[in-house]
Design an enzyme around this catalytic site. Structure first.
Site: not given
Ligand SMILES: NC(=O)c1ccc[n+]([C@@H]2O[C@H](COP(=O)([O-])OP(=O)(O)OC[C@H]3O[C@@H](n4cnc5c(N)ncnc54)[C@H](O)[C@@H]3O)[C@@H](O)[C@H]2O)c1
Length: 284
Positions: A145, A158
């Site tokens: 991130s 986080y």
């Molecule tokens: N959204 C943001 O602003 C942001 C910013 C920086 C980094 N990220 C990172 O990007 C990655 C994806 O996040 P996103 O924003 O696409 O969110 P999202 O919620 O759209 O997708 C995350 C997916 O992970 C799944 N998940 C959660 N816990 C789980 C578990 N224990 N086992 C298996 N699957 C699980 C959820 O069901 C979901 O489908 C994550 O690592 C997040 O930390 C997100």
């Protein structure tokens, strides 16, 4: 290898049922890759896999809880059985828990560190045999991130977890270099996804509900006004990702305007070196 050579190769994406993972799955399928879509939310993983097969690709939805070591191993066994290879592993699951450091509970920390750190470590361990047994290009991508470069308040658990992934990924890259398995750390800034909702839904019942206070979100945004506007869609965030994975780039910045803040951080580290060298230079 160019991305044109990817047809038929196998990509595994955890958290593939939504957001960044789903967008990655689509990018990889567009390049002709066969895709295993892993998620704790099985219906969403199935929807993504079906949309890929509807477009003429080959995909499978595999249930997994990356907070559980046995579940990860079972998912790896299912992918091995179905696809018999793994060229690209995207350890992408990450959960979010807002809260100031003195308000986060032991359960909050346990959950975030178990899923984000141990979950990633265990996912890589479970899929390494398949990566090692696959010919040609092999790459591991780990979703970190932008928060590790520009921390904001109320995201301490986080940010700590994602910072751990940088240490892990950088070490993994060194350790796998001799086997020609590359490692890329991906640093997305904010994205319009279901992250808070899906995180809360995935939290184990035994750890109590995930508490989200508006006050924490407002404080976080106020503490980091430069990054608050760095929001992209997941589809925009993955644009240009695959060629960088193929080129085995160590780091991918998907989007974000925090370059000056990062430069200011490097200046502070340089200044610390200057003080050390001026104050404690070896005597001739
Ligand atoms: N959204 C943001 O602003 C942001 C910013 C920086 C980094 N990220 C990172 O990007 C990655 C994806 O996040 P996103 O924003 O696409 O969110 P999202 O919620 O759209 O997708 C995350 C997916 O992970 C799944 N998940 C959660 N816990 C789980 C578990 N224990 N086992 C298996 N699957 C699980 C959820 O069901 C979901 O489908 C994550 O690592 C997040 O930390 C997100």
């Amino acid at each position: 290898m160019a991305t044109e050579g990817l047809a038929g190769r196998v990509a595994v994406v955890t958290g593939g049922g939504s957001g960044l993972g789903a967008a990655m799955a689509h990018e990889y399928a567009r390049a002709g890759m066969r895709v295993a879509v892993l998620d704790i939310d099985e219906p969403r993983a199935r929807d993504v896999a079906s949309s890929l097969t509807d477009l003429g690709g080959e995909a499978d939805a595999v249930p997994v809880d990356t907070g559980d070591a046995v579940s990860i191993r079972d998912a790896a066994a299912r992918v091995a059985e179905r696809f018999g290879a793994c060229n690209l592993l995207c350890a992408n699951v990450g959960v979010q828990q807002f809260g100031s450091l003195d308000a986060l509970t032991d359960d909050d920390w346990t959950w975030v560190l178990t899923v984000n750190v141990l979950g990633t470590v265990r996912t890589v361990a479970a899929f390494l045999p398949a990566l090692r047994g696959t010919d040609g290009w092999r790459q591991i991508a780990i979703t970190a991130s932008s928060g590790v470069f520009v921390p904001a308040i109320r995201l301490g658990a986080y940010t700590t977890s994602k910072s751990a992934l940088v240490g892990y990924g950088d070490t993994l890259r060194l350790e796998l270099a001799g086997e020609d398995i590359g490692v890329t750390l991906i640093f997305p800034a904010g994205m319009m996804t279901r992250h808070l909702e899906s995180s809360a839904a995935a939290r184990p019942e035994g750890l109590g509900a995930s508490v989200l206070r508006n006050e924490d979100i407002e404080a976080m945004l106020a503490s980091s006004p430069e990054t608050a506007g760095d929001i992209a869609t997941a589809e925009d965030a993955v644009r240009g990702l695959l060629p960088q994975l193929v080129a085995n780039e160590p780091y991918v910045i998907t989007h974000g305007g925090y370059r000056d803040q990062l430069a200011a951080h490097r200046t502070r580290v340089d200044a610390a070196f200057d003080r050390m060298e001026q104050g404690r230079a070896p005597q001739a």
